[in-house]
Design a protein around this motif. Structure first.
Motif, PDB file in Angstrom:
ATOM      1  N   SER A 244       7.510   3.396   5.504  1.00 33.70           N
ATOM      2  CA  SER A 244       8.897   2.955   5.283  1.00 33.70           C
ATOM      3  C   SER A 244       9.799   4.146   4.983  1.00 33.70           C
ATOM      4  O   SER A 244      10.920   4.233   5.494  1.00 33.70           O
ATOM      5  CB  SER A 244       8.963   1.971   4.125  1.00 33.70           C
ATOM      6  N   LEU A 245       9.316   5.048   4.162  1.00 30.49           N
ATOM      7  CA  LEU A 245      10.085   6.245   3.818  1.00 30.49           C
ATOM      8  C   LEU A 245      10.316   7.103   5.055  1.00 30.49           C
ATOM      9  O   LEU A 245      11.427   7.578   5.300  1.00 30.49           O
ATOM     10  CB  LEU A 245       9.361   7.044   2.725  1.00 30.49           C
ATOM     11  N   TYR A 246       9.271   7.292   5.856  1.00 25.25           N
ATOM     12  CA  TYR A 246       9.391   8.073   7.086  1.00 25.25           C
ATOM     13  C   TYR A 246      10.398   7.437   8.026  1.00 25.25           C
ATOM     14  O   TYR A 246      11.255   8.121   8.593  1.00 25.25           O
ATOM     15  CB  TYR A 246       8.022   8.186   7.753  1.00 25.25           C
ATOM     16  N   SER A 247      10.322   6.130   8.173  1.00 26.87           N
ATOM     17  CA  SER A 247      11.229   5.406   9.048  1.00 26.87           C
ATOM     18  C   SER A 247      12.677   5.541   8.566  1.00 26.87           C
ATOM     19  O   SER A 247      13.591   5.749   9.365  1.00 26.87           O
ATOM     20  CB  SER A 247      10.827   3.936   9.116  1.00 26.87           C
ATOM     21  N   ALA A 248      12.874   5.443   7.258  1.00 28.71           N
ATOM     22  CA  ALA A 248      14.223   5.578   6.700  1.00 28.71           C
ATOM     23  C   ALA A 248      14.766   6.978   6.898  1.00 28.71           C
ATOM     24  O   ALA A 248      15.958   7.155   7.196  1.00 28.71           O
ATOM     25  CB  ALA A 248      14.202   5.233   5.210  1.00 28.71           C
ATOM     26  N   MET A 249      13.907   7.971   6.788  1.00 27.62           N
ATOM     27  CA  MET A 249      14.347   9.360   6.954  1.00 27.62           C
ATOM     28  C   MET A 249      14.677   9.666   8.416  1.00 27.62           C
ATOM     29  O   MET A 249      15.569  10.448   8.703  1.00 27.62           O
ATOM     30  CB  MET A 249      13.289  10.320   6.435  1.00 27.62           C
TER      31      MET A 249
ATOM     32  N   SER B 150       0.828  -1.204   0.000  1.00 32.93           N
ATOM     33  CA  SER B 150       0.000   0.000   0.000  1.00 32.93           C
ATOM     34  C   SER B 150       0.862   1.253   0.000  1.00 32.93           C
ATOM     35  O   SER B 150       2.043   1.227   0.366  1.00 32.93           O
ATOM     36  CB  SER B 150      -0.901   0.019   1.241  1.00 32.93           C
ATOM     37  N   ILE B 151       0.276   2.346  -0.403  1.00 35.85           N
ATOM     38  CA  ILE B 151       0.963   3.635  -0.382  1.00 35.85           C
ATOM     39  C   ILE B 151       1.234   4.040   1.056  1.00 35.85           C
ATOM     40  O   ILE B 151       2.305   4.550   1.383  1.00 35.85           O
ATOM     41  CB  ILE B 151       0.145   4.707  -1.142  1.00 35.85           C
TER      42      ILE B 151
END
Length: 179
Positions: A172-177, A165-166
């Motif tokens: 995932s993007l937030y966690s990586a950032m 899902s988006i």
């Protein structure tokens, strides 16, 4: 919840073996589904939790609430055994585990497909076909619309989760950032 699974497992296995012996897998599945729905009702839950009411009265009440007034002797005996052992509250978990045993007999698993929008029948069938190839098993899938996913889909098959899902990608993007 884990303790419910542990308590329910022997009952589900015993019922499955009995049903298999008597060639009654589907009828027991239906009866257990009804029993699980009955004991999930708030008034019945209160009855089950009432210490002043004896196990026979609890079992009689639950049996009387079944849609099928001519419920089989085995169903009534099963309810009485659960009531006597103070296990009526695990009936929904017994149903779930029995259903898993019945499906595994046919090499099938239950899948829940969460989507942001309602899919038509053809689209859903195509998604299920792709998922069956990915999980290498037949799936009995249901669709649940969850607008919070924004787009894409999330799939639960047993204890496996496939998040396409988006919303999952944004997490995932937030966690990586943040790391």
């Amino acid at each position: 919840m884990a303790e419910f699974a542990t308590v329910a497992r022997p009952y589900a296995k015993a019922l499955f073996n009995l049903a298999q012996e008597k060639n009654q897998l589907e009828s027991w599945l239906g009866e257990l589904k009804i029993l699980a729905q009955v004991v999930s009702q708030p008034k019945v839950t209160a009855l089950i939790d009432a210490p002043e009411i004896g196990y026979a009265a609890k079992a009689d009440t639950i049996v009387s609430l079944l849609d099928n007034p001519a419920a089989g002797k085995e169903v009534k005996n099963f309810v009485y055994i659960l009531a006597e052992n103070k296990r009526l509250s695990v009936l929904p978990e017994v149903y779930t585990q029995y259903q898993d045993l019945a499906l595994s007999r046919n090499h099938t698993k239950i899948a829940t497909v969460y989507t942001a929008y309602q899919m038509n029948t053809a689209q859903f069938a195509e998604v299920v076909q792709d998922l069956e190839a990915r999980f290498q098993t037949k799936l009995q899938a249901t669709q649940v619309v969850e607008p919070g996913l924004i787009g894409g889909l999330k799939v639960e098959v047993g204890d496996q989760v496939l998040d396409l899902s988006i919303q999952g990608r944004l997490r995932s993007l937030y966690s990586a950032m943040m790391n």
